[in-house]
Design a protein around this motif. Structure first.
Motif, short mmCIF file in Angstrom:
data_model
loop_
_atom_site.label_atom_id
_atom_site.label_comp_id
_atom_site.label_asym_id
_atom_site.label_seq_id
_atom_site.Cartn_x
_atom_site.Cartn_y
_atom_site.Cartn_z
N LYS A 1 1.54 50.25 33.00
CA LYS A 1 2.07 49.69 34.24
C LYS A 1 0.91 49.15 35.26
CE LYS A 1 5.58 52.81 33.44
NZ LYS A 1 6.76 51.93 32.74
N ASN A 2 1.14 48.00 35.54
CA ASN A 2 0.09 47.44 36.55
C ASN A 2 -1.24 47.79 36.26
OD1 ASN A 2 2.29 46.80 38.51
ND2 ASN A 2 2.43 48.76 39.29
N ALA A 3 -1.51 47.23 34.80
CA ALA A 3 -2.94 47.34 34.39
C ALA A 3 -3.96 46.71 35.20
CB ALA A 3 -2.92 46.74 32.94
N ARG B 1 -4.69 42.03 28.92
CA ARG B 1 -3.48 42.14 28.18
C ARG B 1 -3.12 43.03 27.06
NH1 ARG B 1 -1.63 36.36 24.99
NH2 ARG B 1 0.48 37.15 24.55
N THR C 1 -1.62 45.93 28.73
CA THR C 1 -0.21 45.81 29.28
C THR C 1 0.49 46.03 28.00
OG1 THR C 1 -0.86 44.22 31.07
CG2 THR C 1 1.35 44.14 30.17
#
Length: 324
Positions: free
Chosen positions: A98-100, A90, A93
């Protein structure tokens, strides 16, 4: 990013605790002020240039320390202390990754595009060749079809050769060169901020790297004695390229070498980390590197511009220090 440290031969990095050197004498400092330079009035970069040309990491650090003393290389080793902590997806993010959740998954975009192109092209040509008269309509499609088998065979026998071909093919992607520049500039900038001397870099296809050498760290890596502080700093530099791509693109395609290098550093550290600790270290290093890049966005972009023009290492350092 290539970190020419120890036996590492791919993109690379360094750990907490600043590197300290004896202060230069008053006489030496006065000489540095008197000399003329294009960098700034009274600043001479010839000593730094000479140290870089000789690939002498200790001399490079001493030169940059002296420049820092006289108030020029203010960003050199300005972030020497790093300390790992628990990090969640989290947080990545929230930082803007992006798209962690997929950052550590190796990308197959370039490989898949290359193989699909080879198979698709040979298949199409094979169908066309089948319309040739006589025996040509049999032998030519057969020969064309065998190209795909040859490519697979080369990949099995000499993966490096196939990877070079894929790298060359990948240059046709419109974002390819920009990705490389952003990736390598991130390694360069983060290493500089953490106090690791840069001796060279390359953006050439198949040779993308930032060349970092530190004799003290080399010995620790060779002996497998990297302590936690050094590992943390190396991890941050290792993940800088991945972080730079993650902040800009939906998919990261240049993380494989970075992750491989980080794993080699982890394997050379003591005490050994558990799988959970390794996963957390990777996340934290991406977060820390990403934070540095985000907070120094203008500097990162200035460095990218310099590197894209094939600037020398000293010119790249000037770009970092002059960016506002």
């Amino acid at each position: 990013m290539l970190l020419t440290m120890a036996s590492v031969s791919k993109p690379a990095f360094a750990a907490a605790g600043g590197l300290h050197y004896p202060r230069c004498s008053k006489i030496v400092r006065q000489k540095w002020r008197i000399r003329a330079s294009s960098a700034a009035p009274g600043v001479d970069l010839k000593t730094l240039e000479s140290a870089i040309s000789k690939k002498d990491s200790n001399a490079v650090k001493e030169a940059l320390d002296q420049l820092n003393e006289i108030g020029w290389a203010k960003r050199w080793s300005s972030q020497p202390y790093v300390s790992c902590r628990m990090t969640s997806l989290r947080e990545l993010t929230t930082l803007g990754m992006k798209n962690a959740e997929n950052l550590a998954i190796p990308s197959v975009r370039n490989d898949a595009a290359f193989l699909f192109t080879v198979v698709g092209t040979t298949g199409f040509l094979g169908v066309l060749a089948g319309q040739l008269p006589g025996d040509w309509g049999f032998f030519v499609p057969y020969l064309i079809g065998s190209i795909s088998l040859v490519v697979l065979a080369v990949g099995s026998i000499s993966p490096g050769l196939l990877q070079a071909a894929i790298g060359s093919f990948s240059s046709f992607f419109p974002d390819y060169q920009e990705r490389i520049t952003r990736h390598e500039a991130a390694h360069f900038l983060v290493a500089y901020l953490l106090g690791l001397p840069i001796l060279g870099y390359s953006l050439d296809i198949g040779k993308e790297n930032v060349n970092l050498i530190d004799e003290r760290l080399e010995k620790l890596i060779y002996s497998g004695q990297l302590d936690a502080k050094e590992l943390y700093r190396l991890a941050v530099v290792a993940m800088a390229g991945l972080a730079a791509e993650g902040l800009k693109y939906d998919k990261v395609v240049g993380q494989s070498a970075d992750l491989f290098t980080l794993q080699r550093f982890i394997n050379r550290s003591k005490p050994q980390l558990s799988k959970e600790q390794q996963q957390n270290l990777t996340r934290w290093a991406v977060l820390f590197a990403g934070s540095l890049l985000k907070n120094n966005k203008v500097i990162h972009e200035a460095l990218m511009a310099a590197m894209s023009k094939k600037a020398t290492v000293v010119e790249c350092i000037e770009a970092i220090e002059k960016a506002s």
